[in-house]
Design a protein around this motif. Structure first.
Motif, PDB file in Angstrom:
ATOM      1  N   ILE A  18     -18.976  25.199  34.721  1.00 39.16           N
ATOM      2  CA  ILE A  18     -20.345  25.656  34.701  1.00 39.16           C
ATOM      3  C   ILE A  18     -20.719  26.428  36.075  1.00 39.16           C
ATOM      4  O   ILE A  18     -20.903  27.470  36.005  1.00 39.16           O
ATOM      5  CB  ILE A  18     -21.433  25.068  34.043  1.00 39.16           C
ATOM      6  N   ALA A  19     -20.386  25.729  37.078  1.00 39.83           N
ATOM      7  CA  ALA A  19     -20.806  25.920  38.512  1.00 39.83           C
ATOM      8  C   ALA A  19     -19.514  27.055  38.925  1.00 39.83           C
ATOM      9  O   ALA A  19     -19.707  27.693  40.036  1.00 39.83           O
ATOM     10  CB  ALA A  19     -20.884  24.771  39.354  1.00 39.83           C
ATOM     11  N   HIS A  20     -18.581  27.252  38.310  1.00 42.30           N
ATOM     12  CA  HIS A  20     -17.275  28.200  38.685  1.00 42.30           C
ATOM     13  C   HIS A  20     -17.141  29.111  37.456  1.00 42.30           C
ATOM     14  O   HIS A  20     -15.913  29.413  37.248  1.00 42.30           O
ATOM     15  CB  HIS A  20     -16.156  27.488  39.284  1.00 42.30           C
ATOM     16  N   LEU A  21     -18.079  29.475  36.657  1.00 40.72           N
ATOM     17  CA  LEU A  21     -17.902  29.987  35.399  1.00 40.72           C
ATOM     18  C   LEU A  21     -17.223  31.384  35.286  1.00 40.72           C
ATOM     19  O   LEU A  21     -16.318  31.819  34.750  1.00 40.72           O
ATOM     20  CB  LEU A  21     -19.061  30.098  34.773  1.00 40.72           C
ATOM     21  N   ASP A  22     -17.568  31.996  36.400  1.00 37.19           N
ATOM     22  CA  ASP A  22     -17.110  33.337  37.037  1.00 37.19           C
ATOM     23  C   ASP A  22     -15.471  33.284  36.837  1.00 37.19           C
ATOM     24  O   ASP A  22     -14.726  33.964  36.227  1.00 37.19           O
ATOM     25  CB  ASP A  22     -17.683  34.189  38.039  1.00 37.19           C
TER      26      ASP A  22
END
Ligand code: SF4
Lengths: 227, 476
Positions: free
Chosen positions: B61-65
């Motif tokens: 989620i913290a690196h979703l992009d």
């Protein structure tokens, strides 16, 4: 969608990440999980126990024997519907000589071929088989599951439409678990347009939490270990 | 998602008055809690699997992009189409346009919470597409024109008799079809099978999208998820943007805990991995695959202190664990996402204005956090939402006024003692056997459902003072 709209949404996501709080998030991928393997000798017993707990059946066939397979199919389909099986390509199965043995027993064979999906009549015909007979790419001891990758001659519908599914699996394909399988064979996850891990018969408990089998998929699953 | 019905309290009162509903929800959630515990006990190092799963979700989620980019390229490389839908309307327009341009007439659907969220069925029907829900529970919900009341067990609120009546009235079932649950299940199989064989559009949800390979993982028990993604010529997979894992191996970690937490199964019966549309040399499968990535408020949640709720894998364990859900069931929450995680997610996605009651529908006991396979700190976020709610002045005026009076009294020892003595006297005068049965509004909020204990006549300070005058007691 225009590329701009996609880019805009992506930019909004990237910007949001800059503002959010993410408890326990690490910058680098957390890596692999390590677990303790099953004792090798326990695998077969574990597979059987897990599958049977789900209402499936496990069979042993130390020597490949087409007549024994046909006898099993014959027994399973008695009183259940037309004497018709929907099959994977014979060349992909661990038992030779099945087509002749089936014909000799008066059982008709059907296969899915490219183009079948275009005709509703043909789909209905495929759905009339009583047994689906397939191979499997792996069996998983921890959960009593079998793993089937689609491919040429390996129709998905054979393990899906008929009320009974019989899978023939070489014994050496039995491994500990899904996690163990994907660790040693990561390619298997993408081996076909569809890869399915089947854990027992189709089931539901939607009505009053009462278990019943064979909703949309096969209500009976038989795994035959060959070798 | 329909708009929040008028009053959470009204719906809760109705649910609490419905003894049959409370009995059904209480019984089933208790049984699933036991199965879940047994399934986790069977898994060696279950806690360590959960910790690892949490780390994976947090990292993703913290690196979703980045992971969305990977997923998109991988799906497109396999010949699938990917559509980014910023809003519900964008997602709906994409699917209805697709149905129109491909002349699709009948859709079979497997369970998808995101399509409930955006109310896709109604919009497809309006566009001339007949929609058939095929998960047994969702089929019943559709026949009854009802809503699911649990994310995993949609008709936990319905009895077998109610389902039988529906099958008789709406689907032409006979007495023989309704003899028992097994016969009813077979009736559903016979009724829905022709729909699968004839449908030209399959709509599914997605449990996990695997970024590195573009694989879509769909977990079902009945087999409808496989039929929906195999028979119709077009498959549309609807997913929230947060439903990703980085690799196939990471997927296996999530699968170790998903089924166990949801229903107490080691794995769902069909763990189905989809890698693009049917290649020319395969004989079955859809010829087109469209993946709709729906934002609909998620990127706003991502950029907030509530981002942790996006770690959720929709197992439903927090619903079953929640003493409030057990009493009121799912409908009282007025959202497709009920229970503890829903009380965070719904206001986070749709705004606190319409759903400011939900963060209060919790005793903050922490049972949800303990049950959650990825250890989401739901109570922390409920508190954050309550604070936002208070700041937005949703709290009744008398609470703020009462607190101001309390502060004025409490900062001064003499005022505090006098107020205490007076209150205790008043309480004793109005109580019976140490309990007060009735208080005037707004305090009647307490006494309408339980009695209030009276204060001791002697305060702690008075007692302390009295004790210190007594001769020192020697230890014996
Ligand atoms: S918050 Fe946790 S327990 Fe609740 S549904 Fe999501 S993953 Fe399951």
């Amino acid at each position: 969608m225009t590329p701009d709209a996609r880019a805009a949404m992506r930019a909004a996501i990237a910007a949001a990440i800059g503002r959010g709080t993410f408890p326990d998030a690490v910058a680098d991928h957390p890596g692999a999980f390590s677990w303790s393997p099953l004792a090798a000798g326990d695998r077969a017993a574990r597979f059987r126990a897990e599958l049977e707990a789900l209402g499936g059946t496990c069979h042993d066939m130390p020597e490949p024997n087409a007549d024994a397979v046909v006898a099993l199919l014959d027994r399973l389909m008695a009183g259940r519907g037309p004497r018709r099986v929907l099959v994977w390509d014979e060349a992909l199965l661990p038992v030779a000589g099945l087509p002749t043995a089936l014909v000799r027993a008066g059982i008709s064979i059907d296969t899915v071929t490219p183009g079948d999906m275009d005709s509703i009549e043909r789909r209905e015909e495929l759905a009339s088989a009583t047994i689906g007979r397939t191979g499997a790419d792996a069996a998983l001891a921890e959960t009593g599951s079998i793993v089937l990758a689609s491919g040429p001659g390996r129709a998905r519908l054979a393990s899906l439409l008929p009320p009974i599914h019989v899978a023939l699996v070489e014994r050496h394909r039995l491994v500990d678990s899904l996690a163990a399988l994907i660790r040693v064979r990561p390619d298997l996850a993408t081996a076909g347009a569809n890869v399915v891990c089947i854990t027992g018969p189709s089931r539901t408990a939607d009505i009053e939490h009462t278990l019943s089998r064979g909703v949309h998929g096969p209500g009976e699953v038989h795994v035959v270990f060959v070798g | 998602m329909s708009a929040a019905p008028a009053s959470f309290y009204r719906r809760t009162a109705d649910a609490l008055a419905d003894a049959r509903l409370r009995g059904a929800v209480g019984r089933v959630t208790a049984s699933v809690r036991r199965s879940r515990q047994a399934a986790l006990d069977r898994l060696p190092d279950a806690d360590a699997w959960r910790d690892h799963a949490r780390q994976l979700r947090a990292h993703t989620i913290a690196h979703l992009d980045r992971y969305l980019d990977e997923l998109t390229s991988a799906i497109e490389a396999r010949g699938g189409h990917v559509f980014y839908a910023p809003t519900a309307e964008d997602a709906i327009a994409y699917v209805t346009d697709l149905a129109r341009s491909r002349h699709l007439k009948t859709a079979v659907k497997s369970k998808s919470m995101i399509s409930e969220e955006i109310d896709l069925n109604a919009r497809l029907e309006a566009a001339g597409v007949r929609v058939v829900e095929t998960d047994l529970g969702e089929y019943v919900v559709q026949l009854a024109a009802d809503h699911p009341s649990h994310i995993v067990m949609p008709i936990i609120h319905k009895t077998r008799g109610e389902v039988a009546d529906l099958f008789r009235a709406k689907a032409g079932a006979t007495d023989a079809d309704l003899a028992d649950v097994a016969s009813m299940t077979q009736f559903a199989r016979r009724t829905l099978r022709p729909e699968f064989l004839r449908a030209d559009l399959g709509v599914s949800g997605v449990n996990f999208g695997v970024a590195s390979t573009g694989t879509l993982c769909i977990c079902t028990n009945e087999g409808n998820g496989r039929l929906v993604t195999t028979l119709p010529r077009v498959h549309v997979a609807m997913m929230g943007i947060e439903r990703l894992v980085p690799t196939p191996e990471d997927l296996t970690v999530m699968l170790q805990i998903l089924g166990r937490s949801a229903t107490g199964q080691n794995l769902t019966v069909y763990t189905n991995l989809i890698n693009g549309p049917r290649p020319d040399d395969e004989s079955d499968g859809p010829s087109e695959l469209h993946v709709v990535l729906v934002d609909n408020g998620r990127s706003r949640v991502l950029g907030s202190e509530l981002a942790e709720i996006l770690y959720c894998i929709r197992c439903g364990a927090c619903l079953n664990a929640c003493p409030v859900y057990q009493e009121i069931g799912g409908h009282a929450y007025g959202s497709v996402y009920p229970g503890p995680f829903g009380s965070v997610l719904t206001p986070a996605l749709r705004g606190l204005e319409a759903f400011h009651d939900l963060p209060h529908a919790s005793s903050l006991c922490g049972a949800c956090r303990d049950a959650c396979p990825v250890r989401i700190d739901i109570p922390r976020m409920l508190l954050a939402l309550r604070a936002d709610d208070a700041k937005a002045h949703h709290a009744p005026w008398w609470i703020a006024a009462g607190l101001r009076v309390f502060r004025w009294v409490a900062v001064n020892p003499r005022r505090f003692q006098t107020a205490g003595r007076l209150t205790a006297k008043l309480m004793h005068a109005t109580s019976r056997n140490g309990w007060i049965r009735w208080l005037p509004p707004p305090l009647s909020g307490w006494t309408s459902t339980r009695d209030f204990p009276v204060m001791a006549v002697e305060s702690f300070q008075e007692r302390w003072a009295r004790r210190s005058k007594l001769p020192e007691q020697k230890p014996s």
